[in-house]
Design a protein around this motif. Structure first.
Motif, PDB file in Angstrom:
ATOM      1  N   LYS A   1      -8.276  -8.942  -2.192  1.00  0.00           N
ATOM      2  CA  LYS A   1      -8.744  -7.642  -2.706  1.00  0.00           C
ATOM      3  C   LYS A   1      -8.441  -7.500  -4.203  1.00  0.00           C
ATOM      4  O   LYS A   1      -7.272  -7.404  -4.603  1.00  0.00           O
ATOM      5  CB  LYS A   1      -8.072  -6.500  -1.937  1.00  0.00           C
ATOM      6  CG  LYS A   1      -8.477  -6.440  -0.486  1.00  0.00           C
ATOM      7  CD  LYS A   1      -7.718  -5.319   0.217  1.00  0.00           C
ATOM      8  CE  LYS A   1      -7.839  -5.473   1.733  1.00  0.00           C
ATOM      9  NZ  LYS A   1      -6.772  -4.801   2.462  1.00  0.00           N
ATOM     10  N   VAL A   2      -9.512  -7.443  -4.979  1.00  0.00           N
ATOM     11  CA  VAL A   2      -9.355  -7.312  -6.431  1.00  0.00           C
ATOM     12  C   VAL A   2      -8.751  -5.950  -6.796  1.00  0.00           C
ATOM     13  O   VAL A   2      -8.136  -5.801  -7.848  1.00  0.00           O
ATOM     14  CB  VAL A   2     -10.727  -7.521  -7.125  1.00  0.00           C
ATOM     15  CG1 VAL A   2     -10.622  -7.342  -8.629  1.00  0.00           C
ATOM     16  CG2 VAL A   2     -11.264  -8.912  -6.796  1.00  0.00           C
ATOM     17  N   SER A   3      -8.887  -4.969  -5.887  1.00  0.00           N
ATOM     18  CA  SER A   3      -8.366  -3.626  -6.193  1.00  0.00           C
ATOM     19  C   SER A   3      -6.871  -3.651  -6.517  1.00  0.00           C
ATOM     20  O   SER A   3      -6.392  -2.868  -7.327  1.00  0.00           O
ATOM     21  CB  SER A   3      -8.650  -2.666  -5.036  1.00  0.00           C
ATOM     22  OG  SER A   3      -8.073  -3.169  -3.860  1.00  0.00           O
ATOM     23  N   TYR A   4      -6.128  -4.569  -5.907  1.00  0.00           N
ATOM     24  CA  TYR A   4      -4.695  -4.665  -6.235  1.00  0.00           C
ATOM     25  C   TYR A   4      -4.505  -5.082  -7.696  1.00  0.00           C
ATOM     26  O   TYR A   4      -3.560  -4.661  -8.355  1.00  0.00           O
ATOM     27  CB  TYR A   4      -3.991  -5.675  -5.326  1.00  0.00           C
ATOM     28  CG  TYR A   4      -3.831  -5.204  -3.896  1.00  0.00           C
ATOM     29  CD1 TYR A   4      -3.129  -4.036  -3.602  1.00  0.00           C
ATOM     30  CD2 TYR A   4      -4.362  -5.931  -2.841  1.00  0.00           C
ATOM     31  CE1 TYR A   4      -2.971  -3.608  -2.292  1.00  0.00           C
ATOM     32  CE2 TYR A   4      -4.214  -5.510  -1.527  1.00  0.00           C
ATOM     33  CZ  TYR A   4      -3.524  -4.344  -1.258  1.00  0.00           C
ATOM     34  OH  TYR A   4      -3.370  -3.920   0.035  1.00  0.00           O
ATOM     35  N   LEU A   5      -5.409  -5.936  -8.169  1.00  0.00           N
ATOM     36  CA  LEU A   5      -5.297  -6.362  -9.571  1.00  0.00           C
ATOM     37  C   LEU A   5      -5.623  -5.199 -10.499  1.00  0.00           C
ATOM     38  O   LEU A   5      -5.034  -5.066 -11.570  1.00  0.00           O
ATOM     39  CB  LEU A   5      -6.239  -7.539  -9.853  1.00  0.00           C
ATOM     40  CG  LEU A   5      -5.965  -8.823  -9.060  1.00  0.00           C
ATOM     41  CD1 LEU A   5      -6.941  -9.919  -9.488  1.00  0.00           C
ATOM     42  CD2 LEU A   5      -4.530  -9.288  -9.273  1.00  0.00           C
ATOM     43  N   GLU A   6      -6.570  -4.373 -10.080  1.00  0.00           N
ATOM     44  CA  GLU A   6      -6.924  -3.214 -10.918  1.00  0.00           C
ATOM     45  C   GLU A   6      -5.730  -2.249 -11.006  1.00  0.00           C
ATOM     46  O   GLU A   6      -5.454  -1.685 -12.066  1.00  0.00           O
ATOM     47  CB  GLU A   6      -8.169  -2.498 -10.383  1.00  0.00           C
ATOM     48  CG  GLU A   6      -9.427  -3.388 -10.309  1.00  0.00           C
ATOM     49  CD  GLU A   6      -9.751  -4.107 -11.623  1.00  0.00           C
ATOM     50  OE1 GLU A   6      -9.421  -3.581 -12.703  1.00  0.00           O
ATOM     51  OE2 GLU A   6     -10.313  -5.222 -11.567  1.00  0.00           O
ATOM     52  N   GLN A   7      -5.025  -2.090  -9.888  1.00  0.00           N
ATOM     53  CA  GLN A   7      -3.809  -1.251  -9.912  1.00  0.00           C
ATOM     54  C   GLN A   7      -2.748  -1.865 -10.818  1.00  0.00           C
ATOM     55  O   GLN A   7      -2.084  -1.171 -11.587  1.00  0.00           O
ATOM     56  CB  GLN A   7      -3.223  -1.132  -8.510  1.00  0.00           C
ATOM     57  CG  GLN A   7      -3.721   0.085  -7.759  1.00  0.00           C
ATOM     58  CD  GLN A   7      -3.013   0.225  -6.417  1.00  0.00           C
ATOM     59  OE1 GLN A   7      -2.858  -0.749  -5.685  1.00  0.00           O
ATOM     60  NE2 GLN A   7      -2.614   1.428  -6.106  1.00  0.00           N
TER      61      GLN A   7
ATOM     62  N   ALA B   1       6.625  -4.273  -9.591  1.00  0.00           N
ATOM     63  CA  ALA B   1       5.407  -3.810  -8.903  1.00  0.00           C
ATOM     64  C   ALA B   1       4.223  -4.730  -9.184  1.00  0.00           C
ATOM     65  O   ALA B   1       3.437  -5.047  -8.282  1.00  0.00           O
ATOM     66  CB  ALA B   1       5.093  -2.377  -9.334  1.00  0.00           C
ATOM     67  N   VAL B   2       4.106  -5.185 -10.428  1.00  0.00           N
ATOM     68  CA  VAL B   2       2.992  -6.091 -10.773  1.00  0.00           C
ATOM     69  C   VAL B   2       3.088  -7.365  -9.933  1.00  0.00           C
ATOM     70  O   VAL B   2       2.076  -7.866  -9.414  1.00  0.00           O
ATOM     71  CB  VAL B   2       2.993  -6.414 -12.297  1.00  0.00           C
ATOM     72  CG1 VAL B   2       2.041  -7.556 -12.616  1.00  0.00           C
ATOM     73  CG2 VAL B   2       2.613  -5.165 -13.093  1.00  0.00           C
ATOM     74  N   MET B   3       4.292  -7.870  -9.753  1.00  0.00           N
ATOM     75  CA  MET B   3       4.447  -9.083  -8.931  1.00  0.00           C
ATOM     76  C   MET B   3       3.961  -8.854  -7.499  1.00  0.00           C
ATOM     77  O   MET B   3       3.278  -9.696  -6.917  1.00  0.00           O
ATOM     78  CB  MET B   3       5.917  -9.503  -8.890  1.00  0.00           C
ATOM     79  CG  MET B   3       6.358 -10.137 -10.173  1.00  0.00           C
ATOM     80  SD  MET B   3       8.057 -10.701 -10.051  1.00  0.00           S
ATOM     81  CE  MET B   3       8.143 -11.563 -11.627  1.00  0.00           C
ATOM     82  N   GLY B   4       4.332  -7.703  -6.937  1.00  0.00           N
ATOM     83  CA  GLY B   4       3.923  -7.419  -5.553  1.00  0.00           C
ATOM     84  C   GLY B   4       2.428  -7.198  -5.432  1.00  0.00           C
ATOM     85  O   GLY B   4       1.803  -7.595  -4.437  1.00  0.00           O
ATOM     86  N   LEU B   5       1.836  -6.568  -6.425  1.00  0.00           N
ATOM     87  CA  LEU B   5       0.397  -6.302  -6.375  1.00  0.00           C
ATOM     88  C   LEU B   5      -0.411  -7.593  -6.532  1.00  0.00           C
ATOM     89  O   LEU B   5      -1.409  -7.789  -5.832  1.00  0.00           O
ATOM     90  CB  LEU B   5       0.008  -5.297  -7.468  1.00  0.00           C
ATOM     91  CG  LEU B   5       0.470  -3.862  -7.214  1.00  0.00           C
ATOM     92  CD1 LEU B   5       0.316  -2.998  -8.462  1.00  0.00           C
ATOM     93  CD2 LEU B   5      -0.307  -3.242  -6.041  1.00  0.00           C
TER      94      LEU B   5
ATOM     95  N   GLN C   1       0.832  -1.217   0.000  1.00  0.00           N
ATOM     96  CA  GLN C   1       0.000   0.000   0.000  1.00  0.00           C
ATOM     97  C   GLN C   1       0.862   1.260   0.000  1.00  0.00           C
ATOM     98  O   GLN C   1       0.623   2.198  -0.762  1.00  0.00           O
ATOM     99  CB  GLN C   1      -0.925   0.002   1.223  1.00  0.00           C
ATOM    100  CG  GLN C   1      -2.077  -0.969   1.065  1.00  0.00           C
ATOM    101  CD  GLN C   1      -2.889  -1.134   2.336  1.00  0.00           C
ATOM    102  OE1 GLN C   1      -2.575  -0.551   3.364  1.00  0.00           O
ATOM    103  NE2 GLN C   1      -3.924  -1.957   2.262  1.00  0.00           N
ATOM    104  N   MET C   2       1.858   1.263   0.867  1.00  0.00           N
ATOM    105  CA  MET C   2       2.677   2.475   0.976  1.00  0.00           C
ATOM    106  C   MET C   2       3.501   2.689  -0.296  1.00  0.00           C
ATOM    107  O   MET C   2       3.736   3.833  -0.714  1.00  0.00           O
ATOM    108  CB  MET C   2       3.592   2.374   2.197  1.00  0.00           C
ATOM    109  CG  MET C   2       4.217   3.701   2.550  1.00  0.00           C
ATOM    110  SD  MET C   2       4.466   3.856   4.306  1.00  0.00           S
ATOM    111  CE  MET C   2       5.356   5.393   4.383  1.00  0.00           C
TER     112      MET C   2
END
Ligand code: GLY
Length: 394
Positions: A258-264, A245-249, A197-198
């Motif tokens: 949380k699907v929101s991480y996939l949207e990011q 970043a994609v790997m971490g999300l 998140q941070m």
């Protein structure tokens, strides 16, 4: 032996198995990291940790686990026990780094070695090594008024180490999530998710490009500055960073639901593909002003591996298939135009770029590119066998 998979994937896995076996006897006790101009591997002792010499930071040996991972992908592909034996023998050397408090890269080292070794063998010894390393990684958590992050570069006793965070850390946090499940200890997951998140708050720019590194105020959590280490300049778009970043999300989505991480992850991937245009491999930095800027094939391999996660997880079938298609397209392009098929070139993917500013492997095979390429190939050829498979989210 491999299941029925596309010919280009089988061919690439054959190449990895034959080169890894041949080089295993040539490299001695050290571990390969970049190919030299003559195509042979440059190697580094496992004992070289990260650190500062005066003001200069060096990552040290953060790739030793990847060699174990390559041996394991070759074991899955060939079914030949000698690869497994070699991976176990190398792991004895890599284990020495499980207590390393100098770097976030302890995640990379053990998520590519102890984690798959445990998955493949079920041997508790590898689980214990992975947990020990994860404990060290968790101890890098810096809690601020704004949130918490896992610091990247340097011991926690060094103020530079506490304040530094890198986009690469996003790809180290899978070790924390894995440990949380293995140890049934939510603190690992909480640390990893706080970090994700941070990082998105502090690294991601409004146009969905990312800083390579951020210096934080360790009390308030304010970003004091965004900067680069391996990119073209402090405000540039370093092409490898988005894949990290994609790997971490995606792993954050898998572990939090949380699907929101996939949207990011989708938003930043769209930007990355826009910048890529019709090529398969980006320059090492999209903002390099140099017309002859070296390419970085590892950026595409890392992106492909991250997008396979995204596709496995996304609840919408059409979206999942779209991104799986993107990952497979990258992999096919790498297989067609970037495989080092010449015997004299000992790497797997040509034209990776470790660090253009430091002129370390600026146009070379790089161990992390080869590893994440191999990981993506076995994910397709042997679903669920190498690393944990996540359930699709709802
Ligand atoms: N240290 C990770 C990278 O070079 O991408």
């Amino acid at each position: 032996m491999s299941r029925q998979v596309s010919e280009h994937i089988t061919r690439a896995l054959d190449l990895i198995a034959s080169k890894t076996l041949a080089d295993e006897t040539r490299i001695g006790a050290a571990f390969p990291y970049v190919t030299k101009p003559d195509g042979s591997w440059d190697t580094m002792s496992v004992a070289v940790s990260a650190g500062y010499t005066g003001k200069d930071w060096s990552h040290g040996n953060w790739f030793c686990g990847f060699w174990v991972g390559l041996l394991l992908t070759s074991y899955l592909h060939t079914g030949d026990e000698k690869y497994l034996k070699l991976a176990k023998d190398r792991m004895v050397l890599v284990e020495e780094r499980a207590g390393d408090g100098n770097t976030h890269d302890i995640g990379f080292i053990f998520l590519s070695s102890a984690m798959p070794l445990f998955r493949i063998t079920g041997d508790e010894r590898y689980r214990a090594i992975g947990l020990r390393a994860a404990d060290k990684l968790r101890s890098r958590l810096v809690v601020t008024d704004k949130g918490a992050y896992v610091s990247s570069w340097g011991p926690m006793t060094d103020p530079r180490g506490r304040a530094a965070s890198a986009i690469d850390t996003m790809a180290n946090i899978p070790l924390l999530y894995w440990a949380g499940k293995q140890a049934d200890d939510a603190s690992f997951r909480l640390a990893a998710e706080a970090h994700a998140q941070m990082t998105m708050l502090s690294f991601n720019r409004p146009d969905n490009t990312q800083f390579h590194a951020v210096e934080y105020d360790t009390m308030t959590g304010d970003r004091l500055r965004g900067y680069t280490f391996q990119g073209a300049h402090d405000d540039s778009y370093w092409s490898r960073g988005t894949g990290w970043a994609v790997m971490g999300l995606t792993v954050s989505a898998a572990n939090s639901g949380k699907v929101s991480y996939l949207e990011q992850a989708i938003a930043i991937s769209e930007k990355w593909f826009d910048a890529l245009g019709d090529k398969v491999v980006p320059p090492y930095d999209f903002d390099s002003s140099d017309d002859d800027a070296p390419e970085d094939s590892s950026a595409s391999a890392i992106m492909a591996a991250g997008l396979l996660d995204l596709a496995d997880l996304h609840p919408d079938k059409a979206t999942a298939e779209f991104w799986r298609g993107k990952a497979e397209w990258l992999i096919k392009g790498l297989c067609e135009d970037y495989l080092a098929t010449e015997d004299g070139h000992r790497g797997i993917l040509m034209h990776g770029c470790y660090s253009e500013p430091h002129k370390i492997g600026p146009d070379a095979a790089v161990m992390f590119g080869d590893y994440f390429f191999a990981e993506a190939l076995v994910r397709i050829a042997f679903p669920g066998k190498f690393i944990e498979k996540y359930e699709r989210l709802t």
